[in-house]
Design a protein around this motif. Structure first.
Motif, PDB file in Angstrom:
ATOM      1  N   GLU A  81      -5.117   6.694   5.588  1.00 54.87           N
ATOM      2  CA  GLU A  81      -5.331   5.260   5.551  1.00 54.87           C
ATOM      3  C   GLU A  81      -4.721   4.615   4.298  1.00 54.87           C
ATOM      4  N   SER A  82      -4.964   5.239   3.166  1.00 51.85           N
ATOM      5  CA  SER A  82      -4.513   4.599   1.936  1.00 51.85           C
ATOM      6  C   SER A  82      -2.990   4.536   1.882  1.00 51.85           C
ATOM      7  N   LYS A  83      -2.353   5.501   2.513  1.00 58.61           N
ATOM      8  CA  LYS A  83      -0.895   5.462   2.532  1.00 58.61           C
ATOM      9  C   LYS A  83      -0.363   4.669   3.720  1.00 58.61           C
ATOM     10  N   GLY A  84      -1.290   4.254   4.584  1.00 59.18           N
ATOM     11  CA  GLY A  84      -0.860   3.489   5.743  1.00 59.18           C
ATOM     12  C   GLY A  84       0.021   4.280   6.687  1.00 59.18           C
ATOM     13  N   ASN A  90       0.805  -1.207   0.000  1.00 58.04           N
ATOM     14  CA  ASN A  90       0.000   0.000   0.000  1.00 58.04           C
ATOM     15  C   ASN A  90       0.849   1.273   0.000  1.00 58.04           C
ATOM     16  N   SER A  91       1.946   1.244  -0.705  1.00 58.33           N
ATOM     17  CA  SER A  91       2.743   2.463  -0.729  1.00 58.33           C
ATOM     18  C   SER A  91       2.086   3.461  -1.672  1.00 58.33           C
ATOM     19  N   SER A  92       2.580   4.646  -1.636  1.00 56.06           N
ATOM     20  CA  SER A  92       1.973   5.704  -2.448  1.00 56.06           C
ATOM     21  C   SER A  92       2.133   5.431  -3.930  1.00 56.06           C
ATOM     22  N   PRO A  93       1.157   5.853  -4.694  1.00 51.28           N
ATOM     23  CA  PRO A  93       1.281   5.748  -6.147  1.00 51.28           C
ATOM     24  C   PRO A  93       2.343   6.737  -6.624  1.00 51.28           C
ATOM     25  N   LEU A 145      -6.596   9.745   2.973  1.00 51.99           N
ATOM     26  CA  LEU A 145      -5.184   9.929   2.656  1.00 51.99           C
ATOM     27  C   LEU A 145      -4.325   9.123   3.612  1.00 51.99           C
ATOM     28  N   GLY A 185      -5.232   9.249  -5.804  1.00 48.98           N
ATOM     29  CA  GLY A 185      -4.845  10.022  -4.617  1.00 48.98           C
ATOM     30  C   GLY A 185      -3.359  10.299  -4.627  1.00 48.98           C
TER      31      GLY A 185
END
Lengths: 356, 356
Positions: free
Chosen positions: B151-154, A15-18, B149, A60
């Motif tokens: 959560e998606s980046k953990g 789940n790292s950043s895009p 933000l 995102g």
DNA sequence: TGAGAAAATGTAAGCGCTTACATTTCATCC
DNA sequence: GGATGAAATGTAAGCGCTTACATTTTCTCA
């Protein structure tokens, strides 16, 4: 293009950043286009721009700051190192500074040195490493190494809250010594002859040093001996101000006026005066420096030196931006001296009759 | 190795910072060794270590933070977003937070949202882009996107200054509602029946909202109608507190006790009370919340809710570090509720006789 | 003294982005 | 309709660092 997926699997960073590449892929364009889309939208066609922004939103995506700085050699980040955040001394000026920067698309990084030049040196280092394009510093006292660092890297910096006529450094502030002298003269004019000072530690703090000198200057002008002036040094805090005040008044010859190095100390002094049953200013006068909010709400209100905090912050920002943009070339930007005034409230009055 | 020199000449960046490669060259070792020297000194021999450090010093080398973060995928930087720096509300807690982080080799980036969830969202974005490993946030009110933000980046994050029993989010703070209720009960026990509240704007500020609810709770417990409770909303500042207070007392039915959402508002209220010739607490009682320094120096001292700021900051830091280190795995870390107490000073007294 | 292990060091492949330069696309005009 | 140039896009080379892996040096002990 399975390569991308492969990388993901290999590194296993679920789940790292895009990244830019992810966006490019999703939008069906090259990374260069995405980058342009974000940094120079005009150079991209309406249609692709929409696609790309769509992809950005869906993913995102947030550009990696480090990577951007690395590639672009600019961070659009300024740094500020202030001595303390614990009280409001620097808050208003810094707020104005930051607002002005923000309007110019610049982010501010703040750190506090706890009045320690050694710590400050570390912070200078850290902010430079973080790529700060320019730095705001408080006062002139710091380690030579701090200056070396700044100079060798060619980092624009201005010094605020203080002005020095004899150093070739861009500063924006006021004459602490003269300001305090003016205030002390008023005290003397009111008949006080037994003054005392509560100051921040002068070592490593030129503002504190200059303010003390200002009092001495005034004494000399009145033909008094500055060496007789009791000075207590203590870090800025309300309780320290209170303690110092108590020490002063319980000493053998109690002063009739206590000049404090700033409003925080003075607020402590005033509050302790009341607790000790001393009436201000009937029994003893107290003055401050800075004119922060606290000066209005103590009772009586504090007679103090009014400092144009916001103005200082705004000008510092503009100056620094101009320097960063190379508008001064190699010539040092000119320093700016602001004028301070005395704000009269109730805490300073004539010398008590029995002492006159 | 003339390549390096070539690059320098080519790009013409005369006085830019020295790089790892420059150091390596000067010390006559490879870049890997220099890097190890800086990050894992134990893996380098005594002799080379000395040489390298020598070169580092001579060159005044500071590693480029962005590049390091890019390569190492770690920044050792935490972020904190607080609503304001203008007054001391968050200063003490934040100071403690930062001290604790520093001891663990972590740098803190602070930004302030001016109590605006929209602005906060931007700051979350900015801090993530800057590679913050973890974030400290104040209160539970924020845009859903901010949470997305995170959560998606953990990104590990804890919420301070507030505790919510019904959301699955790690928080460390106190029960604002109950705290205020306790204080309001004391007020009611002293015979007051005409209360009024000066609160920060409740929109986007769960602490403010809960504190108001706490007052309502207390009223209900005394069989009074919370809908009759006058509430003035105004941003935290001394002068706003003063204005609001004046509005309240000059309205038709003047309250006998004014409960303020925090000490800053209360300080303004107290100071305006004096200006209006109202004696506190003989004519009117005033209470605060937070127990920051200002609460001690107003006259009379403020009866207020004491919040363990430093404790909160320290625990938040430890918790966040543990989370960052993965010590909680995927399970959410447990929230921690701190207890608050009431600090009695002079500003709260029995209801005036004529109102009893 | 030399084989083998451990320690020290080097090599080089990226990390995610920008940007110079090369290529493609497309409107324009004779 | 095809040459022309401007606009849009793509290609790929780094930016300065870390680190897996390869190589060299040093140490240990039979």
């Amino acid at each position: 293009m399975p390569e991308e997926k492969l990388r993901r699997q290999r590194t296993g960073r679920a789940n790292s950043s895009p990244t830019l590449e992810d966006v490019a892929q999703k939008a069906g364009v090259s990374t260069a286009t995405v980058s342009r889309c974000l940094n120079a939208p005009a150079r991209v066609s309406e249609a692709t721009r929409k696609q790309v922004l769509e992809a950005v939103n869906q993913l995102g995506y947030a550009p990696n700051f480090g990577a951007r700085a690395l590639a672009a050699k600019r961070t659009d980040t300024f740094g500020a190192i202030i001595p303390t955040m614990e009280n409001a001394i620097f808050a208003r000026g810094l707020q104005a500074f930051q607002e002005e920067l923000e309007q110019n698309g610049i982010t501010l990084l703040v750190s506090s040195s706890s009045y320690s030049p050694q710590l400050e040196e570390k912070q200078v280092h850290a902010l430079i490493a973080r790529g700060a394009d320019a730095l705001l510093l408080i006062g002139h006292d710091r380690t030579p190494k701090s200056y070396d660092l700044l100079e060798s890297k060619g980092i624009p910096h201005v010094i605020a809250w203080s002005i020095a006529h004899d150093v070739p450094r861009t500063s924006i502030g006021f004459d602490n010594r003269n300001a305090m002298k003016t205030l002390a003269l008023e005290v003397l004019k009111l008949g006080h002859r037994d003054l005392a000072v509560i100051s921040a530690p002068r070592e490593g703090n030129d503002r504190a040093r200059e303010r003390c000198q200002g009092v001495a200057d005034a004494l000399i002008q009145f033909g008094l001996r500055p060496t007789d002036l009791p000075i207590i040094e203590t870090p800025y805090s309300i309780s320290n101000g209170a303690e110092a005040f108590q020490t002063l008044v319980s000493s053998g010859n109690r002063p009739t006026a206590v000049l404090c190095g700033n409003d925080v100390l003075a607020a402590g002094a005033i509050s302790r005066a009341r607790e000790l049953g001393l009436r201000v200013p009937d029994d003893i006068s107290i003055t401050g420096f800075d004119d922060i909010e606290i000066a209005q709400i103590v009772s009586p209100g504090l007679t103090t030196v009014h400092v144009p905090h916001r103005k200082m912050g705004i000008h510092a920002a503009r100056l620094l931006i101009a320097m960063r943009n190379g508008e001064y070339g190699d010539a040092p930007a000119e320093s700016l001296e602001l004028q301070v005034t005395i704000t009269w409230r109730g805490s300073l009055g004539p010398v008590p009759l029995r002492n006159a």
